[in-house]
Design an enzyme around this catalytic site. Structure first.
Site, PDB file in Angstrom:
ATOM      1  CG  HIS A   1      23.146  62.871 128.760  1.00 10.87           C
ATOM      2  ND1 HIS A   1      22.811  64.113 128.185  1.00 10.87           N
ATOM      3  CD2 HIS A   1      22.062  62.344 128.827  1.00 10.87           C
ATOM      4  CE1 HIS A   1      21.431  64.406 127.963  1.00 10.87           C
ATOM      5  NE2 HIS A   1      21.022  63.003 128.562  1.00 10.87           N
TER       6      HIS A   1
ATOM      7  CE1 TYR B   1       9.497  62.684 134.135  1.00  9.92           C
ATOM      8  CE2 TYR B   1       8.548  62.336 132.183  1.00  9.92           C
ATOM      9  CZ  TYR B   1       9.390  63.127 132.727  1.00  9.92           C
ATOM     10  OH  TYR B   1       9.997  64.225 132.347  1.00  9.92           O
TER      11      TYR B   1
ATOM     12  CB  THR C   1      17.767  60.362 129.503  1.00 12.36           C
ATOM     13  OG1 THR C   1      18.039  61.668 128.756  1.00 12.36           O
ATOM     14  CG2 THR C   1      17.032  60.641 130.562  1.00 12.36           C
TER      15      THR C   1
END
Ligand code: AMP
Ligand code: ZN
Ligand code: ZN
Length: 458
Positions: free
Chosen positions: A240, A154, A71
Site C-alpha cells: 500500500h 517473525y 499490511t
C-alpha cells in the site's frame, strides 16, 4: 507436421510432470515487498538501483491494491490473488463472531485466521517445489497443516542483509537440499518512516527511501555474486501507499455517541464496530457524525470494495476520507502518516517492478490490479492457480514470451495511414480535374454505326 509432433510431445511431458506433482523447472521466482512504498515515491526520490532494475525489466507505475489498504490484508492478497473478503485477513485487528477470537498483528499465528486461503508458498509445494517465505505476513503460520519449506518466526530486528542472505542460500540450495523455486521476502520500510514522519516530509522520507534503494542495490549485488542474476525472476512490489495525516483532521467518535453503544474492533482509518443497542439507531448517529467519515451498514458496503461477504466484517464500518484520522476522544494524532483508506485513492497505491529472463526489457504500463500478480506468478512457475480474483490476461504482456499489441499505438498507426491515403486520393483527384483537357487520342476508336469492318466470324 514435425513442429506439431514436437509440440504434442512437449505438452504431453508437461501434463506428465503435473501428474507426477513436479512442474517443469523454469527460473526461480523471488517476490520482494518493501512495506508502504507509495507509487509516487518513485517520481519524488532518486532510487537509482530500483530504476536500474526496472530499466532492464518492466515497471507497473501503479497497482490498485485491495481494501482495506493495510499490511496484512494486502500481503495475503499478493500471494493468494484474493480480495480480503475471500481470504479472510480483513484488517490488522479482527474479531471472529463464531470462535469469539481476536486477531492482532502481534497475535496472528492461530491458523484459523489464515485457513480460508492457501498462499503460493504452500500450493507450490504440491508442484514438487521447495519454497521459502521470510517475514512475510502469514509465513510463520501453519496454513492447511503446512508451512513453506523455509521460514523464520517473525522478528523485526533481523536485518535486510540477514533476510536476503538466507533467501539466496535457500534459492541456491546445496548437495543435501534442493533450491527453492518460490521465495517471498518482506522488509518493514518505508512504512515505518511513513507512519512516524508522514509521506510529505521530504527529508525524512528521502533518507528512508535512500536506505530502501541501498537494500535493492544489496539485493542486486547479492544475486550477481551468487550467479543468480539473469537466471532468476525478481518482482519488487509493496502492499500500500501512505497518506499525510494532521491533528487538524481528527474525527472523534465520542462527539457523536457514547462508547457504551458499541464494541470497537478496529479504529482508523476504517473503524469496525459491533453495535450493542439498536443497530439502525447507532448507525444513524454515526452516519451524520462527520462530513469526512462515511458510515456503512455491512449490507450496504459498496460492491467495488469487495469487503462484505465475510463473517469477520463487523455490522458497521466507518471509512475516513484521505488524511483524516478516527479517534475515540482527545486531540492526540496517533501517526503523522497512515494507510488503510479507500483503495481507489492514488496515495494508497504501490507499484510493481520486475526483471529476469521471463520479463520484457524496458517495458512500462500505467496500472494493474494487485490480485493479478498471483496468476502471473503461478503461470511463471507452472503452478496450477487456486481459485482467485485476478486475471492472468491483464498481466501477461509483462512477459517476454507474450506478444501484445500496444492498442493506442496501433490505433494511431491505422489512423495515420488512413489520413495519408485520404490526402493522396484527394490531391490526386484535385490535380486530375484541374489538368487542361488534352486531345482525345482514342477518339478514332469510337464505334461508328456504319463501321464496315469484317466480322471476325462468318
Ligand atoms: P500496519 O502498518 O499496521 O499495516 O502494519 C505494519 C507492521 O506489521 C510492521 O511494521 C510490522 O511490525 C508488522 N508486521 C509485518 N510483517 C509481520 C509478520 N510477518 N508478522 C507479524 N507482524 C508483522
Ligand atoms: Zn504495510
Ligand atoms: Zn503501516
Amino acid at each position: 507436421m514435425l513442429l506439431q509432433i514436437l509440440l504434442g510431445f512437449l505438452c504431453g511431458m508437461t501434463a506428465l510432470a503435473a501428474e507426477n506433482g513436479t512442474a517443469q523447472q523454469g527460473p526461480p521466482l523471488l517476490l520482494v515487498s518493501f512495506d508502504g512504498f507509495r507509487a509516487d515515491y518513485l517520481r519524488r526520490f532518486p532510487m537509482p538501483n530500483l530504476k536500474l532494475l526496472y530499466s532492464q525489466g518492466v515497471l507497473v507505475e501503479q497497482l490498485t491494491n485491495v481494501f482495506i489498504t493495510k499490511t496484512f490484508p494486502n500481503h495475503y492478497s499478493l500471494v493468494t490473488g484474493l480480495y480480503a473478503e475471500s481470504h479472510g485477513i480483513l484488517a490488522s485487528n479482527m474479531y471472529d463472531p463464531t470462535s469469539h477470537k481476536h486477531f492482532h498483528v502481534t497475535n496472528d499465528t492461530d491458523p484459523m485466521w489464515w485457513n480460508e486461503a492457501r498462499p503460493l508458498w504452500i500450493t507450490a509445494l504440491d508442484s514438487g517445489y521447495k519454497t521459502a517465505a521470510m517475514m512475510w505476513p502469514g509465513s510463520d503460520v501453519v496454513i492447511g497443516n503446512r508451512t513453506a519449506t523455509h521460514f523464520f518466526p517473525y522478528n523485526p530486528s533481523v536485518t535486510f542483509q540477514q533476510r536476503l542472505g538466507n533467501v539466496t542460500n535457500w534459492i541456491l540450495g546445496n548437495e543435501k537440499e534442493q533450491g527453492v523455486m518460490f521465495a517471498a521476502l518482506y522488509w518493514e520500510e518505508p512504512d515505518r518512516s511513513g507512519h512516524i514522519f508522514g509521506p510529505d516530509n521530504d527529508t525524512a522520507m528521502g533518507k528512508a527511501l535512500k536506505e530502501v534503494d541501498d537494500n535493492i542495490g544489496l539485493l542486486m549485488s547479492e544475486l550477481k555474486r551468487t550467479g543468480l542474476w539473469g537466471r532468476i525472476n525478481v518482482l519488487i512490489t509493496s502492499d500500500h501507499g501512505m497518506a499525510q495525516c494532521s491533528a487538524e483532521r481528527l474525527i472523534r467518535l465520542d462527539d457523536c455517541l457514547h462508547p457504551d453503544n458499541y464494541t470497537l474492533v478496529d479504529l482508523t482509518p476504517v473503524a469496525a464496530l459491533i453495535p450493542l443497542k439498536d443497530a439502525e439507531a447507532v448507525f444513524s448517529l454515526l452516519n451524520k457524525c462527520h462530513p469526512h467519515m462515511t458510515a456503512y451498514l455491512k449490507k450496504a458496503i459498496p460492491d467495488r470494495l469487495h469487503y462484505r461477504n465475510n463473517e469477520r466484517i463487523q455490522p458497521i464500518i466507518l471509512i475516513a476520507d484521505e488524511g483524516w484520522t478516527i479517534v475515540q476522544r482527545g486531540d492526540k494524532l496517533p501517526r503523522l502518516g497512515d494507510h488503510g483508506y479507500d483503495n481507489s485513492l492514488p496515495s494508497m497505491h504501490p507499484f510493481l517492478a520486475a526483471m529476469g529472463p521471463s520479463f520484457h526489457r524496458g517495458y512500462r504500463i500505467s496500472s494493474l490490479q494487485s490480485v493479478d500478480i498471483y496468476p502471473l506468478m503461478c503461470h511463471m512457475l507452472s503452478v496450477p492457480p487456486q481459485p482467485n480474483n485476478g486475471t492472468f490476461n491483464h498481466a501477461r504482456c509483462l512477459l517476454a514470451a507474450e506478444t501484445c499489441w500496444d492498442v493506442p499505438l496501433v490505433v494511431g498507426l491505422v489512423v495515420g495511414v488512413l489520413l495519408v491515403l485520404t490526402t493522396i486520393t484527394v490531391l490526386f483527384r484535385l490535380f486530375g480535374h484541374r489538368r487542361p483537357s488534352s486531345p482525345r487520342p482514342f477518339q478514332r476508336l469510337q464505334v461508328d454505326d456504319d463501321d464496315d469492318d469484317d466480322p471476325l466470324l462468318e
